[in-house]
Write a protein that holds these residues in place. Structure first.
Motif, short mmCIF file in Angstrom:
data_model
loop_
_atom_site.label_atom_id
_atom_site.label_comp_id
_atom_site.label_asym_id
_atom_site.label_seq_id
_atom_site.Cartn_x
_atom_site.Cartn_y
_atom_site.Cartn_z
N ASP A 167 -9.81 -8.50 -9.31
CA ASP A 167 -9.05 -7.48 -8.60
C ASP A 167 -8.43 -8.05 -7.32
O ASP A 167 -7.32 -7.67 -6.94
N ASP A 187 -3.05 -0.28 -4.67
CA ASP A 187 -4.35 -0.39 -4.02
C ASP A 187 -4.55 -1.83 -3.57
O ASP A 187 -4.69 -2.73 -4.39
N LYS A 237 0.83 -1.21 0.00
CA LYS A 237 0.00 0.00 0.00
C LYS A 237 0.86 1.25 0.00
O LYS A 237 0.61 2.21 -0.74
N VAL A 293 -6.92 -2.68 -1.12
CA VAL A 293 -8.23 -2.81 -0.47
C VAL A 293 -9.05 -3.85 -1.23
O VAL A 293 -9.14 -3.80 -2.47
N LYS A 299 -14.35 -5.22 -4.29
CA LYS A 299 -13.57 -5.52 -5.49
C LYS A 299 -14.03 -6.82 -6.12
O LYS A 299 -14.57 -7.71 -5.46
#
Length: 312
Positions: A240, A230, A225, A232, A236
């Motif tokens: 992803d 990204d 991060k 997170v 998603k």
């Protein structure tokens, strides 16, 4: 082990001798042919005496072996008991003393390395340091005077050495900074530790604050991060999430490759590149994780697939 096998073999031999004694120490007729009855009886008595002597010797030897085996077993149990006592004392000392414990990709290897941080200042560095450091770290990117950590009782301060790579909770540390319970600290490119701060832990437990469970993946996600990716996962897509997992797994490998390049003065630099399907001339598809290698002298660049990078 060999000892129980020997005892079993002696027991079997004893049984054969007992069977022969029950038969009166029989001798084949061919051997006794041409002898008188008195001579035959004398031979049988001598044979029985010999069988009895062998049986007694075997029983004595077997008893001694059993005794030896039990003695060794008791010694082993005593040694294990002493080891358990030592481990218990060490655990008690760790619980009440500030220390670093290691994080490893393999959960079985996590919390296998401990560095106690008693009151005072402790130097952290490689074996090239003179005098030797209080906390010795081996490997890539570890400088002789890599960092120092000072425990003043209520507070613990970390100070990186000049040009030393130190990350706390995924962020690069330049100057002196306080450390807190469960902070993740990366020394160099691969030494990942967690701080145990007993006073802060006790205060949190008294306040009813639950302890945070720190994992290797969590620490690597922080590093990814703060490298600009990204990570997170909420909301998603499956693609992803898989991309994020690839990133988290690749970041420490790329960092290690750069550390090797710097150590061997190869003058190449590696970085992660995300290539969209459109950049690959496709209308749709999954974003791929690749590794870009840049020659620091010629500025030439090469784009490697993840598998090619791992196989190099």
């Amino acid at each position: 082990t060999a000892l129980p096998i020997l005892i079993r073999e002696l027991r079997e031999e004893n049984q054969k001798l007992l069977d022969m004694l029950k038969k009166g120490g029989s001798v084949s007729g061919a051997i006794l042919s041409g002898t008188t009855e008195d001579e035959k009886e004398q031979i049988r008595r001598e044979l029985q005496e010999e069988l009895q002597r062998q049986l007694t010797e075997n029983q004595h030897e077997m008893t001694e072996m059993k005794k030896s085996w039990h003695d060794k077993l008791r010694e082993s149990e005593k040694a294990y008991g002493q080891r358990d006592d030592v481990e218990m004392k060490l655990k008690e000392e760790r619980d009440k003393t500030a220390h670093f414990w290691n994080l490893n990709e393999d959960p079985q290897l996590t919390k296998m390395v401990f560095h106690l941080v008693h009151s005072g200042t402790h130097q952290i560095g490689s074996k090239k340091a003179d005098p030797p450091p209080d906390i010795l770290l081996q490997g890539l990117s570890i400088l002789p005077q890599h960092a120092s950590v000072t425990n003043s009782g209520n507070s613990i301060l970390l100070k990186p050495g000049r040009d030393a790579k130190v990350l706390v909770n995924g962020e690069r540390v330049i100057g002196e900074m306080p450390l807190h319970h469960n902070d993740r600290v990366m020394f160099g490119s691969s030494h990942l530790y967690v701080l145990h701060h007993p006073k802060e832990l006790a205060a949190a437990e008294k306040a009813g604050i639950p302890a945070k469970n720190v994992t290797y993946d969590m620490a690597q996600q922080e590093i990814a991060k703060n490298s600009g990716f990204d990570v997170v996962t909420e909301g998603k897509s499956k693609e992803d999430v898989l991309l994020m997992e690839d990133l988290v797994a690749l970041v420490p490998m790329v960092n290690e490759a750069n550390a090797i390049s710097e150590e061997l003065d190869k003058r190449v630099f590696f970085e992660i590149a995300l290539i969209s399907p459109q950049a690959r001339g496709l209308k749709e598809g999954r974003t791929e994780v690749k590794v870009k290698m840049r020659d620091l002298v010629t500025e030439h660049e090469w784009l490697w697939s993840r598998n090619k990078f791992l196989n190099r």
